[in-house]
Design a protein around this motif. Structure first.
Motif, PDB file in Angstrom:
ATOM      1  N   GLY A 151      21.814   4.701  -4.432  1.00  0.00           N
ATOM      2  CA  GLY A 151      21.825   5.041  -3.019  1.00  0.00           C
ATOM      3  C   GLY A 151      20.544   4.638  -2.318  1.00  0.00           C
ATOM      4  N   LEU A 152      19.409   4.956  -2.930  1.00  0.00           N
ATOM      5  CA  LEU A 152      18.117   4.627  -2.330  1.00  0.00           C
ATOM      6  C   LEU A 152      17.916   3.116  -2.259  1.00  0.00           C
ATOM      7  N   LEU A 153      18.290   2.407  -3.318  1.00  0.00           N
ATOM      8  CA  LEU A 153      18.141   0.948  -3.322  1.00  0.00           C
ATOM      9  C   LEU A 153      19.033   0.307  -2.263  1.00  0.00           C
ATOM     10  N   THR A 154      20.258   0.793  -2.137  1.00  0.00           N
ATOM     11  CA  THR A 154      21.185   0.233  -1.149  1.00  0.00           C
ATOM     12  C   THR A 154      20.644   0.396   0.265  1.00  0.00           C
ATOM     13  N   MET A 155      20.202   1.597   0.589  1.00  0.00           N
ATOM     14  CA  MET A 155      19.678   1.837   1.928  1.00  0.00           C
ATOM     15  C   MET A 155      18.370   1.077   2.153  1.00  0.00           C
ATOM     16  N   GLY A 156      17.584   0.924   1.090  1.00  0.00           N
ATOM     17  CA  GLY A 156      16.344   0.170   1.210  1.00  0.00           C
ATOM     18  C   GLY A 156      16.591  -1.302   1.498  1.00  0.00           C
ATOM     19  N   ILE A 157      17.580  -1.890   0.823  1.00  0.00           N
ATOM     20  CA  ILE A 157      17.910  -3.301   1.077  1.00  0.00           C
ATOM     21  C   ILE A 157      18.464  -3.463   2.487  1.00  0.00           C
TER      22      ILE A 157
ATOM     23  N   SER B  24       2.923   9.833  -9.523  1.00  0.00           N
ATOM     24  CA  SER B  24       2.708   8.626 -10.313  1.00  0.00           C
ATOM     25  C   SER B  24       2.666   7.409  -9.392  1.00  0.00           C
ATOM     26  N   PRO B  25       1.767   6.452  -9.643  1.00  0.00           N
ATOM     27  CA  PRO B  25       1.715   5.265  -8.785  1.00  0.00           C
ATOM     28  C   PRO B  25       2.960   4.387  -8.886  1.00  0.00           C
ATOM     29  N   ILE B  26       3.731   4.546  -9.960  1.00  0.00           N
ATOM     30  CA  ILE B  26       4.946   3.734 -10.093  1.00  0.00           C
ATOM     31  C   ILE B  26       6.202   4.524  -9.728  1.00  0.00           C
ATOM     32  N   ALA B  27       6.028   5.768  -9.265  1.00  0.00           N
ATOM     33  CA  ALA B  27       7.187   6.597  -8.925  1.00  0.00           C
ATOM     34  C   ALA B  27       8.079   5.959  -7.858  1.00  0.00           C
ATOM     35  N   PRO B  28       7.514   5.357  -6.780  1.00  0.00           N
ATOM     36  CA  PRO B  28       8.400   4.744  -5.780  1.00  0.00           C
ATOM     37  C   PRO B  28       9.241   3.602  -6.344  1.00  0.00           C
ATOM     38  N   LEU B  29       8.649   2.781  -7.212  1.00  0.00           N
ATOM     39  CA  LEU B  29       9.419   1.686  -7.801  1.00  0.00           C
ATOM     40  C   LEU B  29      10.498   2.221  -8.739  1.00  0.00           C
TER      41      LEU B  29
ATOM     42  N   ALA C  45       0.822  -1.214   0.000  1.00  0.00           N
ATOM     43  CA  ALA C  45       0.000   0.000   0.000  1.00  0.00           C
ATOM     44  C   ALA C  45       0.854   1.261   0.000  1.00  0.00           C
ATOM     45  N   MET C  46       2.044   1.189   0.597  1.00  0.00           N
ATOM     46  CA  MET C  46       2.919   2.361   0.628  1.00  0.00           C
ATOM     47  C   MET C  46       3.260   2.852  -0.776  1.00  0.00           C
ATOM     48  N   LEU C  47       3.245   1.953  -1.741  1.00  0.00           N
ATOM     49  CA  LEU C  47       3.561   2.335  -3.116  1.00  0.00           C
ATOM     50  C   LEU C  47       2.474   3.211  -3.729  1.00  0.00           C
ATOM     51  N   PHE C  48       1.243   3.064  -3.245  1.00  0.00           N
ATOM     52  CA  PHE C  48       0.114   3.729  -3.894  1.00  0.00           C
ATOM     53  C   PHE C  48      -0.497   4.855  -3.067  1.00  0.00           C
ATOM     54  N   VAL C  49      -0.139   4.927  -1.791  1.00  0.00           N
ATOM     55  CA  VAL C  49      -0.759   5.940  -0.935  1.00  0.00           C
ATOM     56  C   VAL C  49      -0.409   7.348  -1.405  1.00  0.00           C
ATOM     57  N   GLY C  50       0.834   7.549  -1.847  1.00  0.00           N
ATOM     58  CA  GLY C  50       1.215   8.863  -2.353  1.00  0.00           C
ATOM     59  C   GLY C  50       0.388   9.269  -3.557  1.00  0.00           C
TER      60      GLY C  50
ATOM     61  N   SER D 171       8.124   6.489   0.412  1.00  0.00           N
ATOM     62  CA  SER D 171       7.268   5.374  -0.007  1.00  0.00           C
ATOM     63  C   SER D 171       8.097   4.185  -0.479  1.00  0.00           C
ATOM     64  N   ALA D 172       9.143   4.464  -1.262  1.00  0.00           N
ATOM     65  CA  ALA D 172       9.997   3.384  -1.758  1.00  0.00           C
ATOM     66  C   ALA D 172      10.704   2.679  -0.609  1.00  0.00           C
ATOM     67  N   TYR D 173      11.214   3.466   0.311  1.00  0.00           N
ATOM     68  CA  TYR D 173      11.891   2.908   1.484  1.00  0.00           C
ATOM     69  C   TYR D 173      10.915   2.123   2.353  1.00  0.00           C
ATOM     70  N   GLY D 174       9.717   2.682   2.558  1.00  0.00           N
ATOM     71  CA  GLY D 174       8.717   1.990   3.362  1.00  0.00           C
ATOM     72  C   GLY D 174       8.318   0.657   2.758  1.00  0.00           C
ATOM     73  N   PHE D 175       8.245   0.600   1.429  1.00  0.00           N
ATOM     74  CA  PHE D 175       7.908  -0.651   0.752  1.00  0.00           C
ATOM     75  C   PHE D 175       8.925  -1.740   1.083  1.00  0.00           C
ATOM     76  N   LEU D 176      10.206  -1.450   0.896  1.00  0.00           N
ATOM     77  CA  LEU D 176      11.238  -2.455   1.171  1.00  0.00           C
ATOM     78  C   LEU D 176      11.304  -2.780   2.664  1.00  0.00           C
ATOM     79  N   ARG D 177      11.182  -1.765   3.475  1.00  0.00           N
ATOM     80  CA  ARG D 177      11.275  -1.954   4.925  1.00  0.00           C
ATOM     81  C   ARG D 177      10.185  -2.892   5.437  1.00  0.00           C
ATOM     82  N   PHE D 178       8.947  -2.623   5.035  1.00  0.00           N
ATOM     83  CA  PHE D 178       7.839  -3.430   5.542  1.00  0.00           C
ATOM     84  C   PHE D 178       7.782  -4.808   4.884  1.00  0.00           C
ATOM     85  N   ILE D 179       8.283  -4.928   3.667  1.00  0.00           N
ATOM     86  CA  ILE D 179       8.356  -6.253   3.047  1.00  0.00           C
ATOM     87  C   ILE D 179       9.261  -7.162   3.872  1.00  0.00           C
ATOM     88  N   GLY D 180      10.408  -6.645   4.275  1.00  0.00           N
ATOM     89  CA  GLY D 180      11.302  -7.433   5.122  1.00  0.00           C
ATOM     90  C   GLY D 180      10.649  -7.816   6.430  1.00  0.00           C
ATOM     91  N   GLY D 181       9.960  -6.850   7.043  1.00  0.00           N
ATOM     92  CA  GLY D 181       9.278  -7.131   8.299  1.00  0.00           C
ATOM     93  C   GLY D 181       8.142  -8.118   8.146  1.00  0.00           C
TER      94      GLY D 181
END
Length: 503
Positions: free
Chosen positions: A212-218, A200-205, A67-72, A336-346
């Motif tokens: 940098g963002l992908l590294t910190m997200g992982i 855009s709904p695909i902006a976070p992806l 949902a974090m991907l689409f809330v924005g 949103s992008a960070y939240g997506f990866l963060r909560f997926i791991g959780g």
């Protein structure tokens, strides 16, 4: 010459709208820790295995992540307040349904709906509370942080007290409290304008294409894997009743809140973001290994879990700070992008932990959690240079860190102006005028630097004003100075703020 950015006239002198959102934040942040004290009771009452009960976390967090991907995108079309109100309503409905159902599968399903509401709320609450604040945003940020800390600390306590009566109690309790928050928000919070440009709904992806963002997200994904393994499975080897579990996780929550708000900014200022994160992740790995090795000794598990709160508080703050420092995209999109990866791991961690525990023994999931904490260190190290450059405001690879953009005409080469830095608060004009007197006295030009800050709290980040608003503020200063006959130029300084900066 400078002035505190966004300093409010008083922490408690905020509009009712700010207090309404802060109250809702307390209840929302109770959501995760609330169920910890009742996990063993749920397993016993509903004849479910720990791995089945762990799906309460997985369904909640995975739906939150997606949902974090689409809330924005939703918020940019209907406005932040409407999105937040919809999220509150969804939480009320699904929390009540979770309390009313009689099966573990029903609770898991309704927790998924709760996760949708949670994403809609947390993605907009910080923006709404900042927009509703008076006299600058610092007081609102501090209230938001306080609400976060209270929610984390009080959630397990309330869950334990209500869970001692019935496992249904925490769910119905949240539904009632969120209903109160929903009414208060509807009545007290003014409507918020829609952004000028829809997201855009695909902006976070798409944002995750940036290294940098992908590294910190992982890195955040791996960290949250270990974190939610502990949160989802540590209650079982403690062998405590719901009330006692509530007290244990309240102690844990108090440390999370204290180290997040008070200690993390100081450690960051002294040692830098990356070194603190390296040490912190290693410390978490040690704590998880202790839990794994002492899983047959409840006292060891209890002490280790409470102690982990200090590390988790630091990590929650600095991980988000690192993401915002290296992100070259708009802050809400990066969040949103960070939240997506963060909560997926959780979300995946409790499910995998349950399967591992069923197939082996209860210590194995904790060893895996320790391994994910350790693995996060080299992942973070792969982005070390980018993070350090961002903190030092240098670097050429990606447009990270603070940026200083001229507004209007630029200063003459070789000039030595008096520089005044101000933020978007009600004393900015007076500060600039005082600097103008100094410029006149020294026969120097004046340069006005307007500080446009991104407020960062936990996984949320929000720009305290738009670029257009910041430029307009500089223009107003320059027009006023021109009328006074003062030679002046202007710039907008965009920076990423933190807990300390809010004050």
């Amino acid at each position: 010459m400078s002035t505190s950015h966004g300093k409010s006239p008083g922490l408690l002198r905020q509009p009712k709208a700010v207090w309404a959102v802060a109250f809702a934040c307390v209840i929302s942040f109770m959501g995760i820790g609330l169920v910890d004290p009742i996990l063993p009771a749920l397993a016993d009452s509903l004849d479910a295995t720990p791995s089945q009960v762990s799906l309460l976390f997985s369904s909640y967090l995975i739906v939150t992540a997606v949902a974090m991907l689409f809330v924005g995108w939703i918020s940019s079309r209907i406005g932040a307040k409407r999105t937040m109100v919809a999220g509150l309503a969804v939480i009320v409905v699904f929390a009540a349904l979770a309390g009313a159902t009689g099966s573990i599968n029903g609770i898991v399903g309704f927790r998924a709906g709760w996760g949708l509401g949670n994403a809609m709320f947390i993605a907009t609450s910080l923006a709404v509370i900042v927009a509703s604040a008076s006299g600058g945003f610092s007081g609102a940020i501090i209230l938001y942080e306080t609400a976060l800390g209270l929610g984390i600390a009080v959630g397990p306590l309330l869950g334990g007290e209500l869970g001692a009566i019935s496992w249904r109690g925490p769910f119905f309790g949240v539904a009632v409290l969120m209903a109160v928050a929903l009414v208060a928000t509807l009545v007290l919070v003014p409507s918020t304008p829609k952004p000028e440009r829809p997201t855009s709904p695909i902006a976070p992806l798409k944002a995750l294409r940036h290294r940098g963002l992908l590294t910190m997200g992982i890195m955040a994904l791996l960290y949250n894997w270990g974190f939610f393994t502990m949160l989802g499975y540590a209650p079982y080897p403690m062998e405590l009743e719901a009330h006692q579990l509530g007290l244990v996780f309240t102690g844990w929550g108090l440390l999370v809140a204290a180290f997040s708000v008070f200690f993390a900014p100081r450690l960051q200022a002294r040692y830098g973001t990356a070194p603190v994160l390296y040490a912190n992740l290693f410390g978490l790995a040690v704590v998880m290994a202790v839990i794994a090795a002492g899983v047959e000794t409840p006292t060891v598990v209890i002490v280790a879990v409470i102690a982990s709160g200090a590390f988790i508080g630091i990590n929650n703050t600095l991980t988000t700070q690192a993401v915002m420092l290296v992100s070259p995209v708009e802050r809400p999109v990066a969040s949103s992008a960070y939240g997506f990866l963060r909560f997926i791991g959780g979300g995946l961690a409790p499910y995998v932990a349950g399967k591992l525990a069923d197939a082996t023994d209860l210590g194995v999931p904790f060893y895996l959690g320790a391994a994910t904490f350790l693995l996060a260190i080299p992942v973070l190290a792969s982005g070390h240079r980018l993070l350090v450059r961002a903190e030092r405001s240098t670097g050429d690879d990606e447009p990270v860190g603070p940026s200083l953009v001229p507004v209007g005409r630029t200063a003459e080469p070789g000039s030595r102006p008096v520089v005044v830095a101000v933020g978007p608060h009600d004393r900015a004009a007076a500060v600039v005028d005082a600097a103008a007197l100094l410029a006149r006295a020294t026969d120097s030009p004046l340069e006005v630097v307007h500080v446009r800050q991104t407020a960062v709290v936990e996984e949320q980040a929000v720009d305290t004003e738009t670029d257009e608003q910041a430029r307009a503020a500089v223009g107003a200063h320059l027009d006023r100075l021109a009328a006074q006959g003062v030679r002046a130029t202007g710039r907008v300084l965009t920076v990423v703020g933190d807990h300390a900066a809010a004050g």
